[in-house]
Design a protein around this motif. Structure first.
Motif, PDB file in Angstrom:
ATOM      1  N   PRO A 224      54.552  51.250  46.025  1.00 39.75           N
ATOM      2  CA  PRO A 224      54.486  49.883  44.716  1.00 39.75           C
ATOM      3  C   PRO A 224      52.940  51.159  43.844  1.00 39.75           C
ATOM      4  CG  PRO A 224      53.581  48.889  46.079  1.00 39.75           C
ATOM      5  CD  PRO A 224      54.989  50.149  46.457  1.00 39.75           C
ATOM      6  N   PRO A 225      53.454  51.215  42.503  1.00 39.16           N
ATOM      7  CA  PRO A 225      52.007  52.212  42.007  1.00 39.16           C
ATOM      8  C   PRO A 225      50.786  51.135  42.186  1.00 39.16           C
ATOM      9  CG  PRO A 225      52.935  50.829  40.144  1.00 39.16           C
ATOM     10  CD  PRO A 225      54.108  50.848  41.967  1.00 39.16           C
ATOM     11  N   GLY A 226      49.682  51.292  42.113  1.00 41.15           N
ATOM     12  CA  GLY A 226      48.376  50.742  42.267  1.00 41.15           C
ATOM     13  C   GLY A 226      47.838  50.422  41.247  1.00 41.15           C
ATOM     14  N   PRO A 227      47.424  49.182  40.893  1.00 38.97           N
ATOM     15  CA  PRO A 227      46.866  48.246  39.282  1.00 38.97           C
ATOM     16  C   PRO A 227      46.149  49.301  39.219  1.00 38.97           C
ATOM     17  CG  PRO A 227      45.462  47.886  41.445  1.00 38.97           C
ATOM     18  CD  PRO A 227      46.774  48.765  42.348  1.00 38.97           C
ATOM     19  N   ASP A 228      46.537  49.111  37.279  1.00 39.83           N
ATOM     20  CA  ASP A 228      45.804  50.234  36.082  1.00 39.83           C
ATOM     21  C   ASP A 228      44.430  49.323  35.977  1.00 39.83           C
ATOM     22  OD1 ASP A 228      44.771  51.892  34.831  1.00 39.83           O
ATOM     23  OD2 ASP A 228      46.337  50.472  32.557  1.00 39.83           O
ATOM     24  N   ILE A 229      42.995  49.216  36.881  1.00 35.56           N
ATOM     25  CA  ILE A 229      42.176  49.333  36.272  1.00 35.56           C
ATOM     26  C   ILE A 229      42.039  49.119  35.176  1.00 35.56           C
ATOM     27  CG2 ILE A 229      41.019  50.113  38.942  1.00 35.56           C
ATOM     28  CD1 ILE A 229      40.203  52.044  37.770  1.00 35.56           C
ATOM     29  N   ARG A 230      42.122  50.477  34.787  1.00 34.03           N
ATOM     30  CA  ARG A 230      41.679  50.129  32.632  1.00 34.03           C
ATOM     31  C   ARG A 230      42.221  49.094  31.517  1.00 34.03           C
ATOM     32  NH1 ARG A 230      44.507  55.689  30.711  1.00 34.03           N
ATOM     33  NH2 ARG A 230      45.512  54.514  32.402  1.00 34.03           N
ATOM     34  N   SER A 231      43.390  48.299  32.419  1.00 36.29           N
ATOM     35  CA  SER A 231      43.450  46.839  31.579  1.00 36.29           C
ATOM     36  C   SER A 231      41.737  45.636  32.135  1.00 36.29           C
ATOM     37  CB  SER A 231      44.660  46.551  31.967  1.00 36.29           C
ATOM     38  OG  SER A 231      44.800  46.474  33.333  1.00 36.29           O
ATOM     39  N   ARG A 232      41.803  45.904  33.425  1.00 37.76           N
ATOM     40  CA  ARG A 232      40.609  44.999  33.891  1.00 37.76           C
ATOM     41  C   ARG A 232      39.409  44.919  33.143  1.00 37.76           C
ATOM     42  NH1 ARG A 232      40.825  44.547  39.984  1.00 37.76           N
ATOM     43  NH2 ARG A 232      41.167  46.442  39.357  1.00 37.76           N
ATOM     44  N   ARG A 233      39.616  46.121  32.739  1.00 38.68           N
ATOM     45  CA  ARG A 233      37.900  46.246  31.691  1.00 38.68           C
ATOM     46  C   ARG A 233      37.470  45.496  30.462  1.00 38.68           C
ATOM     47  NH1 ARG A 233      36.398  52.720  32.277  1.00 38.68           N
ATOM     48  NH2 ARG A 233      36.831  53.180  34.215  1.00 38.68           N
ATOM     49  N   HIS A 234      36.428  44.798  29.972  1.00 41.00           N
ATOM     50  CA  HIS A 234      36.409  44.139  28.935  1.00 41.00           C
ATOM     51  C   HIS A 234      35.272  43.904  28.177  1.00 41.00           C
ATOM     52  CE1 HIS A 234      35.741  41.636  32.321  1.00 41.00           C
ATOM     53  NE2 HIS A 234      34.088  41.178  31.413  1.00 41.00           N
ATOM     54  N   GLU A 235      34.516  44.049  27.038  1.00 41.78           N
ATOM     55  CA  GLU A 235      33.307  44.455  26.936  1.00 41.78           C
ATOM     56  C   GLU A 235      32.754  42.816  26.830  1.00 41.78           C
ATOM     57  OE1 GLU A 235      32.118  46.676  25.358  1.00 41.78           O
ATOM     58  OE2 GLU A 235      33.628  47.957  25.861  1.00 41.78           O
ATOM     59  N   VAL A 236      31.221  42.966  27.626  1.00 41.73           N
ATOM     60  CA  VAL A 236      30.601  42.336  27.730  1.00 41.73           C
ATOM     61  C   VAL A 236      29.385  41.621  26.553  1.00 41.73           C
ATOM     62  CG1 VAL A 236      28.563  41.117  29.445  1.00 41.73           C
ATOM     63  CG2 VAL A 236      30.754  42.843  29.972  1.00 41.73           C
ATOM     64  N   ALA A 237      29.235  40.862  26.849  1.00 44.27           N
ATOM     65  CA  ALA A 237      28.238  40.568  25.519  1.00 44.27           C
ATOM     66  C   ALA A 237      27.153  40.594  25.782  1.00 44.27           C
ATOM     67  CB  ALA A 237      28.920  38.979  24.975  1.00 44.27           C
ATOM     68  N   GLN A 238      25.978  41.086  25.310  1.00 42.65           N
ATOM     69  CA  GLN A 238      24.298  41.804  25.853  1.00 42.65           C
ATOM     70  C   GLN A 238      23.512  41.601  24.739  1.00 42.65           C
ATOM     71  OE1 GLN A 238      24.675  45.896  26.711  1.00 42.65           O
ATOM     72  NE2 GLN A 238      25.850  45.826  28.907  1.00 42.65           N
TER      73      GLN A 238
END
Length: 74
Positions: A50-64
């Motif tokens: 099976p293909p590996g997980p797409d790590i780009r979909s897990r990125r999110h913006e963090v309020a700083q």
């Protein structure tokens, strides 16, 4: 003319293409070059690898907070 040998043997089997290769998992005939090389069809290969997980979909913006000394432009 009746005693001349024929150019081809009448009872010889016609030449076929490449040898038939079947999937090692389900037994279906394989037609693609990649499938024939690996011995697995595309669906069986997807089941085993099976293909590996797409790590780009897990990125999110963090309020700083803003850095001290830098004013935000209006």
């Amino acid at each position: 003319m009746g005693d001349e040998p024929l150019a081809i043997a009448i009872d010889s089997a016609p030449e076929e293409g490449p040898p038939r290769v079947c999937c090692r998992l389900c037994g279906r005939p394989l037609t693609g070059t990649d499938s024939r090389r690996t011995g697995l069809g595309p669906t069986c290969d997807a089941k085993l690898h099976p293909p590996g997980p797409d790590i780009r979909s897990r990125r999110h913006e963090v309020a700083q907070d803003s850095l001290p000394g830098f004013d935000q432009a209006p």
